[in-house]
Design a protein around this motif. Structure first.
Motif, PDB file in Angstrom:
ATOM      1  N   LYS A   2       0.842  -1.185   0.000  1.00 38.08           N
ATOM      2  CA  LYS A   2       0.000   0.000   0.000  1.00 38.08           C
ATOM      3  C   LYS A   2       0.886   1.246   0.000  1.00 38.08           C
ATOM      4  O   LYS A   2       1.799   1.368   0.814  1.00 38.08           O
ATOM      5  N   SER A 201      -3.658   0.371  -3.395  1.00 41.69           N
ATOM      6  CA  SER A 201      -3.412  -0.971  -2.858  1.00 41.69           C
ATOM      7  C   SER A 201      -3.245  -1.930  -4.022  1.00 41.69           C
ATOM      8  O   SER A 201      -4.069  -1.930  -4.954  1.00 41.69           O
ATOM      9  N   PRO A 203      -3.207  -5.457  -6.193  1.00 44.47           N
ATOM     10  CA  PRO A 203      -4.258  -6.490  -6.258  1.00 44.47           C
ATOM     11  C   PRO A 203      -4.106  -7.617  -5.252  1.00 44.47           C
ATOM     12  O   PRO A 203      -5.119  -8.187  -4.809  1.00 44.47           O
ATOM     13  N   GLU A 205      -3.566  -7.457  -2.284  1.00 46.57           N
ATOM     14  CA  GLU A 205      -4.160  -7.082  -1.001  1.00 46.57           C
ATOM     15  C   GLU A 205      -5.612  -7.548  -0.885  1.00 46.57           C
ATOM     16  O   GLU A 205      -6.200  -7.486   0.193  1.00 46.57           O
ATOM     17  N   TYR A 206      -6.180  -8.033  -1.993  1.00 49.13           N
ATOM     18  CA  TYR A 206      -7.590  -8.428  -2.005  1.00 49.13           C
ATOM     19  C   TYR A 206      -7.714  -9.892  -2.399  1.00 49.13           C
ATOM     20  O   TYR A 206      -7.404 -10.267  -3.530  1.00 49.13           O
ATOM     21  N   SER A 207      -8.194 -10.701  -1.492  1.00 44.95           N
ATOM     22  CA  SER A 207      -8.360 -12.124  -1.774  1.00 44.95           C
ATOM     23  C   SER A 207      -9.631 -12.406  -2.560  1.00 44.95           C
ATOM     24  O   SER A 207      -9.753 -13.431  -3.225  1.00 44.95           O
ATOM     25  N   ASN A 208     -10.601 -11.483  -2.499  1.00 42.79           N
ATOM     26  CA  ASN A 208     -11.871 -11.678  -3.197  1.00 42.79           C
ATOM     27  C   ASN A 208     -12.357 -10.335  -3.719  1.00 42.79           C
ATOM     28  O   ASN A 208     -13.136  -9.636  -3.061  1.00 42.79           O
ATOM     29  N   LEU A 209     -11.880  -9.970  -4.898  1.00 37.26           N
ATOM     30  CA  LEU A 209     -12.234  -8.665  -5.469  1.00 37.26           C
ATOM     31  C   LEU A 209     -13.736  -8.543  -5.693  1.00 37.26           C
ATOM     32  O   LEU A 209     -14.309  -7.467  -5.541  1.00 37.26           O
ATOM     33  N   LEU A 212     -15.627  -6.914  -2.924  1.00 38.36           N
ATOM     34  CA  LEU A 212     -15.219  -5.572  -2.496  1.00 38.36           C
ATOM     35  C   LEU A 212     -16.386  -4.602  -2.655  1.00 38.36           C
ATOM     36  O   LEU A 212     -17.021  -4.534  -3.705  1.00 38.36           O
ATOM     37  N   THR A 227     -21.248  -4.011  -4.544  1.00 43.47           N
ATOM     38  CA  THR A 227     -19.987  -4.742  -4.669  1.00 43.47           C
ATOM     39  C   THR A 227     -19.579  -4.891  -6.130  1.00 43.47           C
ATOM     40  O   THR A 227     -20.400  -4.751  -7.049  1.00 43.47           O
ATOM     41  N   GLY A 276      -9.609  -1.268   2.607  1.00 44.86           N
ATOM     42  CA  GLY A 276      -8.216  -1.398   2.214  1.00 44.86           C
ATOM     43  C   GLY A 276      -7.626  -0.158   1.594  1.00 44.86           C
ATOM     44  O   GLY A 276      -6.447  -0.150   1.211  1.00 44.86           O
TER      45      GLY A 276
END
Length: 286
Positions: A2, A201, A203, A205-209, A212, A227, A276
């Motif tokens: 980040k 941030s 990508p 950093e996100y396990s399930n975009l 989001l 979402t 995030g």
């Protein structure tokens, strides 16, 4: 990883955003003998962003843990950068929003428009309402930051060219657009009609975009939220589609559409909240 853009030592520069606080890139260069560019746009333009991310994943986090830091609440945050080559907007990209505004299901292709960089402001700066514009709306959006040049990229590979995600606010002169849909470009192009967040941030950093959530905030309250899974055209599809039309370059910004807009007037505060990322807020002036 980040990163944020802050105003520090008299100029806008990139810094690491960590759990301990904010560490300016200049401090890393001075104390570790590195030579990273100290502006985010330069990192992207000179192909250093990917190298920096690899460094961060392999040894950087440990190195940063030994450096001094600025408390996050004491830093002054600015837009990620001021002069991207392209800012590409996407309209009517949430199913509910498309039906609400157009009265019908999704278009077969994305609705796209271009925002000039003269529209761009950052956190804490004022959205100025032009006297001739009539009603203006603000729309929170997830923004994609392109990390490498691509053309005719396939949807399956599209996310590999994304440097990261950030928050954004897209403003529209609603009355101008309502008079004639062909006036959309003018309605989107007034000065201060795009706010870009201070943080990016990557990508990973996100396990399930898909899960989001993007929230449009108005005077401290969440007015709309939805979402990524509710987008008509996914981020990967948008990148592939746009790269068929135009070459995408490192530092280009893609605004992926809004879950909902709010009418704004002088004295209001409006914002974009995404997990995030640092929340983006702007005040409204007449």
């Amino acid at each position: 990883m980040k990163l944020v853009t802050i105003e520090h030592e008299g100029r806008e520069q990139v810094a690491f955003w960590t759990e301990r606080g904010v560490i300016p890139m200049t401090w890393l260069n001075d104390q570790a003998g590195t030579d990273w560019n100290t502006e985010l746009f330069a990192l992207l333009q000179h192909n250093q962003f990917t190298e920096l991310r690899d460094w961060y994943d392999n040894q950087g986090q440990e190195k940063l843990s030994s450096l001094p830091y600025l408390p996050a609440n004491e830093a002054t945050y600015r837009a990620l950068y001021r002069r991207p080559r392209k800012i590409i907007g996407v309209g009517l990209n949430y199913r509910e929003k498309a039906i609400e505004l157009a009265g019908r299901a999704a278009e077969e292709e994305p609705v796209i428009f271009i925002k000039p960089d003269s529209t761009l402001i950052g956190p804490g700066e004022s959205i100025r309402l032009p006297g001739e514009a009539g009603q203006v709306t603000a729309e929170a959006e997830l923004a994609l930051v392109i990390g490498q040049t691509c053309k005719n990229i396939q949807e399956e590979q599209a996310m590999s060219v994304v440097a990261g995600f950030t928050t954004s606010l897209d403003m529209t002169a609603k009355d101008i657009h309502a008079r004639n849909p062909r006036f959309m470009q003018r309605a989107k192009s007034f000065d201060t009609f795009l706010s870009l967040g201070p943080s990016i941030s990557t990508p990973d950093e996100y396990s399930n975009l898909e899960a989001l959530e993007i929230k449009t905030v108005h005077n401290g309250l969440v007015a709309h939220s939805n979402t990524v899974s509710s987008m008509i055209f996914s981020p990967a599809y948008l990148i592939a589609f746009l790269s068929d039309v135009m070459t995408l370059h490192a530092g280009d910004i893609i605004l992926t559409g809004t879950p909902g807009s709010v009418p704004i007037q002088p004295g209001d505060t409006t914002g974009c909240e995404i997990a995030g990322l640092m929340q983006l807020n702007n005040v409204v002036e007449g």
